[in-house]
Design an enzyme around this catalytic site. Structure first.
Site, PDB file in Angstrom:
ATOM      1  N   GLU A  39       2.382  11.910  -0.186  1.00 39.16           N
ATOM      2  CA  GLU A  39       2.146  11.242   1.077  1.00 39.16           C
ATOM      3  C   GLU A  39       3.332  11.518   1.968  1.00 39.16           C
ATOM      4  O   GLU A  39       4.480  11.349   1.558  1.00 39.16           O
ATOM      5  CB  GLU A  39       2.027   9.747   0.805  1.00 39.16           C
ATOM      6  N   GLY A  48       0.840  -1.192   0.000  1.00 38.05           N
ATOM      7  CA  GLY A  48       0.000   0.000   0.000  1.00 38.05           C
ATOM      8  C   GLY A  48       0.873   1.239   0.000  1.00 38.05           C
ATOM      9  O   GLY A  48       2.065   1.182   0.323  1.00 38.05           O
ATOM     10  N   CYS A  49       0.275   2.357  -0.352  1.00 35.31           N
ATOM     11  CA  CYS A  49       1.074   3.588  -0.436  1.00 35.31           C
ATOM     12  C   CYS A  49       1.646   3.963   0.915  1.00 35.31           C
ATOM     13  O   CYS A  49       2.842   4.232   1.042  1.00 35.31           O
ATOM     14  CB  CYS A  49       0.238   4.714  -1.032  1.00 35.31           C
ATOM     15  N   TYR A  50       0.823   3.937   1.958  1.00 41.39           N
ATOM     16  CA  TYR A  50       1.335   4.283   3.283  1.00 41.39           C
ATOM     17  C   TYR A  50       2.433   3.314   3.723  1.00 41.39           C
ATOM     18  O   TYR A  50       3.507   3.740   4.139  1.00 41.39           O
ATOM     19  CB  TYR A  50       0.198   4.283   4.315  1.00 41.39           C
TER      20      TYR A  50
END
Lengths: 375, 375, 375, 375
Positions: B271, B178-180
């Site tokens: 992010e 996932g991006c996070y």
């Protein structure tokens, strides 16, 4: 090694090279062009570096920014820190004999002063306003000072790539158009040349992101002031007007005035020009589209939208593309032509690189294939 | 021609090729890998296409988007219209025998169902959540349904490139994080592995642009609702938590819980993860930096900022770079580690392409050299 | 007339007045308070004017802005042009004898110098940092210069309205808290006072809109630089830290250090503070909520969200409200407390006006009833 | 009590009341008007509530939103949660006998259906399009369906406050203009009426924030799609065109067509209309300004900028003000007129409240004095 290179690039190896290319080898046969960037601490300078650094035929040898001399590029533009380019210097520190081309992102007035100091051997791709106007009096009238390098004006070509390719190839100085004139002239010139529209009655309502104002500190480009708001500025008095009138006038072979009203929009990049035009004689929306299609049939960066799609700055962000479309007007005998570009790319650094490609024999799209960044 | 290719690529020509390369020829010797994109109408799909379309070793053969099947790509993503790619289709319409690799940008649950239908000969780079968790029960617990392709879990590797290079090379399915988790694990894993921080006391305050929520229509991602505002969401309940706990737990060789609090920020991309950590034993800010420097000395996309520079999403926008820096905390025995990525690139499509490069023998940076778009 | 007024306001008319009020007459019996605004060309000054101009008990008599003296307010803040207020002047031009209260929106250091020049008869609501710290040495340490008006410190009260109402009523100088401390202390003080959390282990991850940086021209607050990006700044070194430590320390009756990490978010207004706290003894999420509910049961601007709703800066934009909520943490023995305010209103000009109301006997909400502007 | 009230409000007490008022008592003598809001879950509904809730003469008795019936307002609009208003209901649940006025923020078509059901005793301030066009055939042509309440058209007045004050006072139904027509007609009508410009050659380039598109979920109003970009839409086909042509045509006493090209700008609120006009006879920029000055000399919300200041949406955000200015054009015989409003306030809910004030005998500015929110 140089001898081996000669051997390879000529004679019996030519066939081999063709095979290699057919089989998936890409040739980047030119030795690299040595480039310097004047005005490396501004937004156009930064975008030029962003693009040129990945151009296979360019080696960036010097980054010039007087007031930041001595600083690493990463300090001025952290996003370019990965490149490992040399620190910023003054123009005096550069060995100009080793430079083939200078990209100039300086403000007007400073630009021609700095360019005038360069040796003749250095070709110049100028993104400032200083060599755009052929008439130095017009320059003085609009830019508020005498032009200090009028002797160089003869070496300069107006760098609207799609309309001046042949001159650009051989020019020493290419004066890249202003961001607004780029979009507007790309949309208007084919129509004026083909006598589709009244060249003296063009009304352009333009909208630009705030990078158009450069990186200088101004209250109206603070996030808190420019954000979430929109307003016109420089109504009837913007410095891109004489360029527009010069080029449209020349295409129409008459003296013209243009209504050009720019607006500051709350976005960083992007420029949209909505042009309200009066049709000539039996011109129609279709004949306008024909004129544009013919003019740009071999232009890799011009996207004509003919299916009702509407140009949007989102669709070209970060890229060298220009979207153009023609629409019917409710007012009889009129049409609306819309053009969208990224003001820092096609409107400045990208077009500069496109011109560089022509000047140094590269494919026009080299280093410019990046697709728009959306969202 | 194939015979000539063999001849050229081997034996006596090897030396010649080395010369060519030294002289400026770039080799792209592989014939192109045939790729399909599942979920071509979403943001991760679009960014994958944006990058893969310019990758010299990829040919995009099919764009799959069930609900948009039959439409041209330009209709769904006008900014990609210049590519001339095939129209969108359903998965059933694709000749999968001719496809080497599928990039999957589908939502979870749909992803594993579609991937399960593909022939074994198709390698998969999955950007969904479906193959990230090794334990199907954990999947069910967090994603609210049984995993329908547990038999494929054994073929899947967690695609955090910098930490799983060797496994990725040989995997059939690579589950991109996932991006996070990408940003957080890149910052935390070296510290946990080298026992610099308490793996069970990590507090991550994360901020993401709205593309993290995908292209689905939701009220909270409307411009008028997300703009000019900021708020946390999914507090203590975000689906990226089990990934974090799986990977940090494995690195620490213990079961851990992580405080992960994401926030929605008014920007499209980007992010930033601010990680508040408790130092172990005699760990210091310097020893944390050492651990990161050692871990990433050969990682082309990781930028460690050690001179006090601060990671910012602006510095990586549109690129595959990740900026990481360590800072002292006022609270004794603690430190702050900050990581910034573009959620759609390093956090999704870029990392997917980076993994593809490893899987198919390309240089890890191929197709990913684009510099950040700033401003 | 004054005699008639006495007659009306007392004796037999008292009953009548009560009837009038019951019947829909609103009393605004005070003659207007004469106000001056120091720093009228900054954002806090502007927001103070925006609110005070509609306060039924205030007459703005002087707008002071040294560098803009002589200019009409409409020139500096076009949105306030409709008010017909007097032109900007220097402090020397003001007849301070006719002024009851000065609102001060000057930068620190300048603030105390200007305030020290005012006659004792002028009450001061200071939005600068100069009278927030009770210890002048701490001031010097964080603000980099000796405090030039230490003799006035004794007249000053820390203006966190909800916690210092009684002192504020009688103070000559009220030092409004910094924007971050306002949100953080409103969330933390009741918990510290009731020994619900470990006062020495508070970690605050704060996010602010760019107006927090004021109107001074800085590169990082340009639209093109701050927009579409997010990053921390002043890590471990922000000047709001000593305020936090002073107030939390006092509430806890011990010396504390606070981890405070602010971030710059791409929005004009709004501040969100995510506080990560360690629970004491048998404190729970519920007992934390109890503490807050008790503390603010009579506070008209504090909105406790107890139904799982999440504070968001959008919900308080342009208003004096503060949203607070408590959430469970995945890490055992910890909780997350979130507070959202508008940094220019509750975080500055609004709280200043709220304090003014207390100082001059108005209802605490007078002039502050404006609802949030959403979207 | 009612008897006492009569006593107080008449006869011998009249003088006393005058004294009270002179002494600082404000009279809000009307008993409150009972209001209902139809379409309380949309943006115009929300902004109407935001303003009306603080209007001293209004009591909001019912909030109607069919699809959200049963929900508290705080769920639908958290920023309005502090008001303690009743939960959302269906129209059927409302006791319409107790309602004096209905503000209608429903979409067109739905609006007239719902309004037709209301008892005659309820006055209606409609913010939809349904009663703006006097000719039902024009309605059908532009809105794609027959008008279902043609019998009510005769009761309806076009609610452009500054131009229809007298009719509005006595109307049962006031049809507030569209947001674009509000700004455009305020700028154009005085010029057309006084024969300063060619009514049949008006070109309007309009730019609006995304709230103009309402709260319905659409891909093009997602933050990631609308942000950082700008494009025209509905070229030559926007539904505000017939309103413009109806009103300008009536003022000119001829049938006219208008070029109206709206653009979607990346901001939540705000609308800027740049009008390109052909001057008649010996009209000049000055005579245009005279016409506007005369027309609006008693209009509290119209700000004519005559010192070269430029209208900007930032200057009116969140307020009911409209800024207008006239500029010279480079093209001979032409001028540029610019108008800026907040589309949700003066362009919708604010003007609705302004009309309400006229209809119910309040001061035109009651409840509308809020100053613009800048930054």
């Amino acid at each position: 090694m140089a001898a081996a290179r000669q051997l390879i690039l000529s004679g019996p190896f030519a066939y081999l090279i063709r095979i290699f290319k057919a089989e998936g080898f890409t040739m980047a046969s030119k030795s690299k062009i040595a480039a310097a960037v004047l005005g490396a601490s501004g937004y156009t300078g930064a975008d030029l570096i962003r693009l040129a650094a990945l151009h296979p035929g360019i080696e960036i040898k010097a980054l010039i920014a007087k007031s930041h001399a001595g600083q690493p590029l990463a300090k001025v533009f952290p996003h370019l820190g990965v490149l490992g380019l040399p620190d910023l210097v003054t123009s005096e520190e550069v060995d100009w004999e080793g430079i083939d081309v200078a990209f100039c992102g300086l403000p007007h007035a400073t630009a021609h002063q700095e360019i005038a100091k360069l040796p003749e051997s250095v070709k110049v791709v100028d993104m400032s306003a200083d060599f755009r106007l052929r008439d130095p009096d017009t320059y003085t009238q609009w830019y508020g000072g005498a032009h200090g390098a009028t002797d160089l004006l003869g070496q300069a070509v107006y760098g609207l790539t799609e309309h001046y390719r042949d001159c650009i190839k051989d020019a020493r100085i290419v004066a890249c158009p202003g961001c607004y004139p780029t979009a507007i002239l790309l949309a208007m010139l084919p129509l004026v040349k083909r006598k589709q529209i009244d060249a003296g009655a063009i009304i352009v309502d333009a909208k630009s992101g705030v990078t158009g104002a450069g990186r200088a500190l101004k209250q109206n480009t603070l996030f808190a002031e420019a954000g979430e708001g929109l307003s016109p500025y420089g109504i009837g008095a913007h410095r891109h007007i004489p360029e527009l009138e010069q080029e449209i006038g020349q295409a129409a072979d008459e003296t013209v005035r243009v209504n050009f009203t720019p607006h500051l929009a709350p976005m960083a990049r992007g420029e949209l020009c909505t042009c309200y035009v009066a049709l000539k004689d039996d011109a129609t929306v279709d004949s306008l589209r024909d004129a544009l299609r013919d003019a740009y049939k071999d232009a890799p960066f011009i996207q004509l939208l003919e299916d009702g799609s509407i140009p949007a700055t989102q669709n070209v962000r970060g890229s060298n593309y220009c979207q153009i479309a023609v629409f019917a007007d409710r007012l009889e005998g009129r049409a609306i032509v819309v053009a969208a570009i990224d003001n820092l790319v096609k409107g400045s650094a990208g077009q500069a690189l496109q011109n560089f490609n022509l000047m140094f024999g590269f494919d026009e799209t080299e280093g410019l294939k990046q697709l728009p960044l959306f969202p």
